[in-house]
Motif scaffolding. Structure first.
Motif, PDB file in Angstrom:
ATOM      1  N   ALA A  93      -8.258  -0.217  -0.474  1.00 10.98           N
ATOM      2  CA  ALA A  93      -8.927  -1.477  -0.841  1.00 10.98           C
ATOM      3  C   ALA A  93      -9.459  -2.159   0.419  1.00 10.98           C
ATOM      4  O   ALA A  93     -10.600  -2.635   0.452  1.00 10.98           O
ATOM      5  CB  ALA A  93      -7.959  -2.398  -1.583  1.00 10.98           C
ATOM      6  N   ASN A  94      -8.640  -2.170   1.480  1.00  6.03           N
ATOM      7  CA  ASN A  94      -9.102  -2.763   2.746  1.00  6.03           C
ATOM      8  C   ASN A  94     -10.261  -1.967   3.337  1.00  6.03           C
ATOM      9  O   ASN A  94     -11.212  -2.531   3.880  1.00  6.03           O
ATOM     10  CB  ASN A  94      -7.946  -2.839   3.745  1.00  6.03           C
ATOM     11  N   LEU A  95     -10.156  -0.645   3.237  1.00  2.92           N
ATOM     12  CA  LEU A  95     -11.224   0.234   3.731  1.00  2.92           C
ATOM     13  C   LEU A  95     -12.534  -0.063   3.002  1.00  2.92           C
ATOM     14  O   LEU A  95     -13.593  -0.249   3.619  1.00  2.92           O
ATOM     15  CB  LEU A  95     -10.802   1.699   3.493  1.00  2.92           C
ATOM     16  N   GLY A 123       1.269  -7.994  11.372  1.00  9.22           N
ATOM     17  CA  GLY A 123       1.025  -7.665   9.971  1.00  9.22           C
ATOM     18  C   GLY A 123       0.999  -6.182   9.743  1.00  9.22           C
ATOM     19  O   GLY A 123       1.597  -5.411  10.507  1.00  9.22           O
ATOM     20  N   PHE A 124       0.324  -5.789   8.691  1.00 10.23           N
ATOM     21  CA  PHE A 124       0.268  -4.386   8.302  1.00 10.23           C
ATOM     22  C   PHE A 124      -0.931  -3.705   8.977  1.00 10.23           C
ATOM     23  O   PHE A 124      -2.002  -4.296   9.055  1.00 10.23           O
ATOM     24  CB  PHE A 124       0.157  -4.289   6.771  1.00 10.23           C
ATOM     25  N   PRO A 125      -0.742  -2.475   9.472  1.00  5.30           N
ATOM     26  CA  PRO A 125      -1.825  -1.859  10.260  1.00  5.30           C
ATOM     27  C   PRO A 125      -3.157  -1.705   9.531  1.00  5.30           C
ATOM     28  O   PRO A 125      -4.215  -1.894  10.129  1.00  5.30           O
ATOM     29  CB  PRO A 125      -1.252  -0.488  10.636  1.00  5.30           C
ATOM     30  N   GLU A 194      -9.949 -11.486   2.320  1.00  8.87           N
ATOM     31  CA  GLU A 194      -8.535 -11.865   2.178  1.00  8.87           C
ATOM     32  C   GLU A 194      -7.734 -10.629   1.785  1.00  8.87           C
ATOM     33  O   GLU A 194      -7.914 -10.105   0.676  1.00  8.87           O
ATOM     34  CB  GLU A 194      -8.364 -12.890   1.066  1.00  8.87           C
ATOM     35  N   ASP A 195      -6.871 -10.170   2.679  1.00  6.44           N
ATOM     36  CA  ASP A 195      -5.942  -9.106   2.308  1.00  6.44           C
ATOM     37  C   ASP A 195      -4.851  -9.780   1.479  1.00  6.44           C
ATOM     38  O   ASP A 195      -3.983 -10.479   2.010  1.00  6.44           O
ATOM     39  CB  ASP A 195      -5.373  -8.446   3.567  1.00  6.44           C
ATOM     40  N   ASN A 196      -4.957  -9.564   0.173  1.00  5.03           N
ATOM     41  CA  ASN A 196      -4.061 -10.236  -0.784  1.00  5.03           C
ATOM     42  C   ASN A 196      -2.959  -9.284  -1.251  1.00  5.03           C
ATOM     43  O   ASN A 196      -2.344  -9.505  -2.297  1.00  5.03           O
ATOM     44  CB  ASN A 196      -4.933 -10.692  -1.974  1.00  5.03           C
ATOM     45  N   CYS A 197      -2.742  -8.214  -0.448  1.00  7.30           N
ATOM     46  CA  CYS A 197      -1.819  -7.142  -0.885  1.00  7.30           C
ATOM     47  C   CYS A 197      -0.403  -7.659  -1.077  1.00  7.30           C
ATOM     48  O   CYS A 197       0.346  -7.109  -1.876  1.00  7.30           O
ATOM     49  CB  CYS A 197      -1.825  -6.002   0.131  1.00  7.30           C
ATOM     50  N   ASP A 198      -0.009  -8.677  -0.332  1.00 10.08           N
ATOM     51  CA  ASP A 198       1.356  -9.203  -0.450  1.00 10.08           C
ATOM     52  C   ASP A 198       1.390 -10.537  -1.177  1.00 10.08           C
ATOM     53  O   ASP A 198       2.396 -11.248  -1.109  1.00 10.08           O
ATOM     54  CB  ASP A 198       1.974  -9.378   0.954  1.00 10.08           C
ATOM     55  N   ALA A 199       0.302 -10.903  -1.831  1.00  8.37           N
ATOM     56  CA  ALA A 199       0.228 -12.278  -2.339  1.00  8.37           C
ATOM     57  C   ALA A 199      -0.341 -12.395  -3.756  1.00  8.37           C
ATOM     58  O   ALA A 199      -0.694 -13.503  -4.168  1.00  8.37           O
ATOM     59  CB  ALA A 199      -0.596 -13.127  -1.375  1.00  8.37           C
ATOM     60  N   SER A 218      -5.885  -5.909  -3.106  1.00  6.94           N
ATOM     61  CA  SER A 218      -4.503  -5.824  -3.593  1.00  6.94           C
ATOM     62  C   SER A 218      -3.947  -4.429  -3.378  1.00  6.94           C
ATOM     63  O   SER A 218      -4.705  -3.453  -3.305  1.00  6.94           O
ATOM     64  CB  SER A 218      -4.447  -6.115  -5.099  1.00  6.94           C
ATOM     65  N   SER A 219      -2.609  -4.355  -3.315  1.00  7.15           N
ATOM     66  CA  SER A 219      -1.908  -3.062  -3.279  1.00  7.15           C
ATOM     67  C   SER A 219      -0.958  -2.993  -4.460  1.00  7.15           C
ATOM     68  O   SER A 219      -0.306  -3.984  -4.787  1.00  7.15           O
ATOM     69  CB  SER A 219      -1.102  -2.934  -1.987  1.00  7.15           C
ATOM     70  N   PHE A 220      -0.875  -1.813  -5.053  1.00  2.00           N
ATOM     71  CA  PHE A 220       0.070  -1.623  -6.159  1.00  2.00           C
ATOM     72  C   PHE A 220       1.089  -0.539  -5.831  1.00  2.00           C
ATOM     73  O   PHE A 220       1.568   0.181  -6.704  1.00  2.00           O
ATOM     74  CB  PHE A 220      -0.701  -1.312  -7.459  1.00  2.00           C
ATOM     75  N   TYR A 221       1.383  -0.405  -4.557  1.00  2.81           N
ATOM     76  CA  TYR A 221       2.449   0.488  -4.094  1.00  2.81           C
ATOM     77  C   TYR A 221       3.776  -0.077  -4.632  1.00  2.81           C
ATOM     78  O   TYR A 221       3.902  -1.295  -4.776  1.00  2.81           O
ATOM     79  CB  TYR A 221       2.416   0.489  -2.556  1.00  2.81           C
ATOM     80  N   PRO A 222       4.785   0.769  -4.921  1.00  2.00           N
ATOM     81  CA  PRO A 222       5.955   0.268  -5.660  1.00  2.00           C
ATOM     82  C   PRO A 222       6.609  -1.026  -5.166  1.00  2.00           C
ATOM     83  O   PRO A 222       6.999  -1.862  -5.988  1.00  2.00           O
ATOM     84  CB  PRO A 222       6.924   1.455  -5.618  1.00  2.00           C
ATOM     85  N   PRO A 223       6.758  -1.282  -3.867  1.00  2.06           N
ATOM     86  CA  PRO A 223       7.430  -2.541  -3.517  1.00  2.06           C
ATOM     87  C   PRO A 223       6.608  -3.796  -3.814  1.00  2.06           C
ATOM     88  O   PRO A 223       7.158  -4.894  -3.780  1.00  2.06           O
ATOM     89  CB  PRO A 223       7.635  -2.431  -1.991  1.00  2.06           C
ATOM     90  N   HIS A 224       5.328  -3.651  -4.075  1.00  2.00           N
ATOM     91  CA  HIS A 224       4.491  -4.846  -4.224  1.00  2.00           C
ATOM     92  C   HIS A 224       4.750  -5.588  -5.536  1.00  2.00           C
ATOM     93  O   HIS A 224       5.581  -5.188  -6.321  1.00  2.00           O
ATOM     94  CB  HIS A 224       3.018  -4.478  -4.046  1.00  2.00           C
ATOM     95  N   HIS A 225       3.985  -6.666  -5.726  1.00  6.17           N
ATOM     96  CA  HIS A 225       4.257  -7.568  -6.856  1.00  6.17           C
ATOM     97  C   HIS A 225       4.206  -6.852  -8.194  1.00  6.17           C
ATOM     98  O   HIS A 225       4.842  -7.259  -9.152  1.00  6.17           O
ATOM     99  CB  HIS A 225       3.241  -8.706  -6.854  1.00  6.17           C
ATOM    100  N   LEU A 379       8.378  -7.938  10.060  1.00  9.16           N
ATOM    101  CA  LEU A 379       7.031  -8.193   9.546  1.00  9.16           C
ATOM    102  C   LEU A 379       6.131  -7.023   9.982  1.00  9.16           C
ATOM    103  O   LEU A 379       5.335  -7.109  10.917  1.00  9.16           O
ATOM    104  CB  LEU A 379       6.467  -9.535  10.017  1.00  9.16           C
ATOM    105  N   PHE A 380       6.341  -5.896   9.330  1.00  8.96           N
ATOM    106  CA  PHE A 380       5.557  -4.676   9.513  1.00  8.96           C
ATOM    107  C   PHE A 380       5.409  -4.303  10.988  1.00  8.96           C
ATOM    108  O   PHE A 380       6.395  -4.037  11.646  1.00  8.96           O
ATOM    109  CB  PHE A 380       4.201  -4.804   8.801  1.00  8.96           C
ATOM    110  N   ALA A 381       4.204  -4.329  11.513  1.00 12.63           N
ATOM    111  CA  ALA A 381       3.981  -3.839  12.885  1.00 12.63           C
ATOM    112  C   ALA A 381       4.460  -4.835  13.951  1.00 12.63           C
ATOM    113  O   ALA A 381       4.546  -4.470  15.124  1.00 12.63           O
ATOM    114  CB  ALA A 381       2.498  -3.548  13.087  1.00 12.63           C
TER     115      ALA A 381
HETATM  116  C1  LIG Z   1      -0.669  -6.875   3.905  1.00 14.93           C
HETATM  117  C2  LIG Z   1      -0.815  -5.435   3.508  1.00 14.93           C
HETATM  118  N1  LIG Z   1      -2.051  -4.895   3.494  1.00 14.93           N
HETATM  119  C3  LIG Z   1      -2.242  -3.610   3.124  1.00 14.93           C
HETATM  120  C4  LIG Z   1      -1.194  -2.803   2.745  1.00 14.93           C
HETATM  121  C5  LIG Z   1      -1.450  -1.379   2.357  1.00 14.93           C
HETATM  122  O1  LIG Z   1      -1.190  -1.113   1.004  1.00 14.93           O
HETATM  123  P1  LIG Z   1      -0.888   0.381   0.507  1.00 14.93           P
HETATM  124  O2  LIG Z   1       0.508   0.689   0.895  1.00 14.93           O
HETATM  125  O3  LIG Z   1      -1.060   0.340  -0.972  1.00 14.93           O
HETATM  126  O4  LIG Z   1      -1.862   1.272   1.181  1.00 14.93           O
HETATM  127  C6  LIG Z   1       0.099  -3.317   2.760  1.00 14.93           C
HETATM  128  C7  LIG Z   1       1.208  -2.435   2.401  1.00 14.93           C
HETATM  129  O5  LIG Z   1       2.351  -2.756   2.268  1.00 14.93           O
HETATM  130  C8  LIG Z   1       0.300  -4.669   3.153  1.00 14.93           C
HETATM  131  O6  LIG Z   1       1.524  -5.203   3.187  1.00 14.93           O
END
Ligand SMILES: Cc1ncc(COP(=O)(O)O)c(C=O)c1O
Length: 441
Positions: A93-95, A123-125, A194-199, A218-225, A379-381
């Motif tokens: 989604a970010n890409l 944050g997240f890479p 807006e990277d809304n993946c965690d929000a 948004s992200s729908f990886y298992p730990p997410h909302h 906090l990730f990285a």
């Molecule tokens: C803020 C943020 N952006 C992007 C991502 C990437 O999402 P995905 O794991 O679905 O690739 C994450 C992953 O946890 C994240 O926390």
């Protein structure tokens, strides 16, 4: 009922039975203090997710299909946006969001190689990866330590004639100061992603995060909302960006026919493009260097079921945050994240930072909690610039830094977070509070 319908119903009934036998006991397991593991996040689902998944597998359409369309429609409705694009991860989604800004269709606002994108290093890479991959220049601004978001007082210092966009996340569900960021972007004609993946589910002044800027992700990886295993989405209200994102998600094509459909435009063999022969098949005309980031319809089926439950997930996250906050707020050794003014966060995690009163290190606290079966996360990285991937990057050529990133380093060294996902009951939350307090005592 036809034989086919009857068979399908039997399979779906059996799926429910399987869920109740195999998964339900885990989903509804009683919490045993000191024995049960307190994960920071996890999937929360019931038989409906599994039934939709099986239903879609029986259809055997496999690629983008009815469930995908339904999911996009429902998420658009939830967020009150015009267009949503389902993709295969939050990183995708970010890409997609970032690369859309590189489209020549945007004319003078196109992000070109060497142009600058303002962001943060904590944050997240994959919020910044697409910027670097394309050959644009990330400009890192420090964080503030109250809400753990971009320090908006530094934005003007980050500006240069090459600035084209701001791309940042709402940290762990807490919105950044949208008003200040948006005003800055509007003043200087910059894009806002807006990277809304965690929000997902957070609001600012009553409007969902992810819908204030030009594109939300948004992200729908298992730990997410909410989850679909692997999955993500982009959303926008901008008609030109929607055209570009559709093209770039689906191989870069100019045609907008859905999978399995031909000649939606009615002029498939009647148009002219570039230097192609007149009437070249529109289905195979390419206007962008695109990707294929689509999901399978089976992933989308799980997402549709999750979305039906989603508002209740958000409410539990808010309630759990309050419980943790009230249970820990008097500890002078920890500074707890504060809610961004004018916002109602759908929290992803509970962020804590050591104060000068702390006579212990972040890792000592983390190790104690982990030893007591409580999962913790940084906090990730922390500070992405300090990671090996920056070893071959040249400062002031490949990236820029505004000031010293003192707070970013503080987060890298002294912050950690614990979970508050909807699978946690009161007893798990109380156990976490007890363990943190015990350690500090
Ligand atoms: C803020 C943020 N952006 C992007 C991502 C990437 O999402 P995905 O794991 O679905 O690739 C994450 C992953 O946890 C994240 O926390």
């Amino acid at each position: 009922m036809t034989k086919q319908e009857q068979l399908k119903q039997e399979i779906l009934d059996k799926t429910k039975e399987y869920y109740e036998l195999v998964h339900k006991p885990q989903q509804t397991q009683e919490f045993v203090s000191g024995t049960s593991r307190v994960n920071y996040a996890g999937r929360v689902f019931d038989e409906v997710e599994m039934q939709y998944l099986v239903d879609s597998s029986l259809d055997f359409w496999l690629t983008y299909g009815d469930y995908s369309k339904k999911f996009e429609k429902e998420l658009s409705r939830y967020l009150n946006v015009r267009w949503t694009f389902l993709v295969n991860s939050g990183s995708s989604a970010n890409l997609l969001a970032f690369y859309s800004l590189t489209s020549p269709l945007l004319k003078e606002r196109q992000v070109k190689r060497g142009d600058e994108v303002i962001t943060v290093a904590a944050g997240f890479p994959t919020t910044i990866t697409p910027i670097v991959q394309y050959g644009a220049v990330p400009v890192f601004v420090d964080m503030e330590l109250t809400h753990f978001n971009i320090d908006t007082t530094q934005l003007e210092k980050a500006l240069s004639p090459k600035s084209k966009a701001v791309m940042i996340a709402h940290t762990l569900g807490n919105p950044f100061n949208i008003k200040a960021v948006k005003a800055f972007c509007d003043k200087h004609n910059l894009w806002l992603i807006e990277d809304n993946c965690d929000a997902l589910g957070s609001t600012y002044e009553g409007k969902p995060t992810g819908t204030w800027g030009d594109i939300g992700t948004s992200s729908f990886y298992p730990p997410h909302h909410m989850t679909m295993g692997e999955g993500g989405a982009t959303y926008t209200d901008n008609p030109l960006l929607q055209k570009i994102m559709l093209s770039m998600r689906d191989w870069g094509r100019d045609c907008w026919c859905e999978s399995g459909v031909d000649n939606t435009c009615g002029k498939r063999f009647g148009m002219s493009f570039g230097n192609l022969p007149k009437g070249y098949d529109h289905k195979y005309v390419y206007s962008h260097f695109g990707f294929n980031l689509k999901v399978s319809d089976m992933q989308a089926a799980v997402g549709v079921a999750q979305l039906e439950k989603f508002p209740s997930f958000v409410e539990i996250r808010k309630k759990n945050f309050k419980k943790l906050y009230d249970g820990l707020k008097d500890l002078k050794e920890l500074s707890l994240v504060q809610t961004q003014p004018n916002s109602d966060p759908s929290w992803f995690g509970f962020m804590m930072t050591l104060t000068d009163d702390a006579k212990f290190t972040r890792n000592e606290l983390a190790e104690y909690l982990e030893k007591n079966k409580i999962q913790t996360r940084n906090l990730f990285a922390g500070n992405i610039i300090r990671h090996p991937l920056f070893d071959t990057m040249d400062l002031n050529k490949d990236y820029r830094v505004v000031g010293e990133l003192v707070n970013t380093d503080k987060i890298m060294n002294d912050s950690l977070w614990i979970g508050l996902y909807p699978g946690m009951g009161n007893d798990a939350l109380e156990y976490m509070i007890k363990c943190v307090r015990e350690f500090i005592k």
